[in-house]
Design a protein around this motif. Structure first.
Motif: not given
Length: 132
Positions: A7-11, A49-72
Motif C-alpha cells: 500500500x502507498x498514500x495516494x499523494x 494498491x495495485x489494481x485501483x483505478x484513478x481518474x486524474x484531471x490536469x488542466x485540459x487533460x483527463x487521464x483514466x489509469x489503472x495502478x500497476x505498481x507502487x514506488x516510494x
C-alpha cells in the motif's frame, strides 16, 4: 525497477508516477476534486494498491489509469510509466482534444499588440469572474 509495497498514500503515488511535480500540488488537486479513486472523491492520505483505478484531471487533460505498481521514491520517467497503464479510450480522447485545441489555436488571428494597462485590468476582471 519500482519498489513493490502492498500500500502507498495516494499523494505519494501521484508524485512518484509524475502526474504532479510536487506532493503539495498533488494534495491540492486531490482536495480540489481533480482526482477520483475507483469513481469516488478521496483524500490525499488514502492508501492505494495495485489494481485501483484513478481518474486524474490536469488542466485540459483527463487521464483514466489503472495502478500497476507502487514506488516510494520518484524515479526517472521511464520507471514512472511502469507504475500505471492508461485506458485506451482515455488516451484517444486526450489526443483528439489536444488536436482540436491545436487546430483552434491555429485559426485564431495573432494579436498585433500587447494589451495596455486598461485592457489588462479588463482581462483580469473577466477571468476572475469566469472562475467563480
Amino acid at each position: 525497477m519500482p519498489e513493490q509495497d502492498s500500500k502507498l498514500r495516494l499523494d505519494k503515488w501521484l508524485w512518484a508516477a509524475r502526474f504532479f511535480k510536487t506532493r503539495r500540488i498533488a494534495v491540492e488537486a486531490i482536495d480540489g476534486g481533480k482526482v477520483h479513486l475507483n469513481g469516488a472523491r478521496t483524500k490525499a492520505s488514502r492508501t492505494v494498491k495495485v489494481g485501483d483505478e484513478l481518474s486524474i484531471h490536469r488542466g485540459h487533460e483527463e487521464y483514466i489509469v489503472t495502478i500497476d505498481g507502487l514506488a516510494e521514491r520518484r524515479g526517472p520517467a521511464k520507471e514512472a510509466q511502469l507504475l500505471y497503464s492508461e485506458h485506451e479510450q482515455s488516451r484517444e480522447k486526450r489526443e483528439r482534444e489536444a488536436e482540436q485545441r491545436r487546430l483552434l489555436a491555429s485559426t485564431m488571428p495573432p494579436s498585433d499588440h500587447r494589451p495596455d494597462k486598461r485592457a489588462r485590468r479588463k482581462i483580469v476582471r473577466f477571468t476572475r469572474r469566469e472562475r467563480k
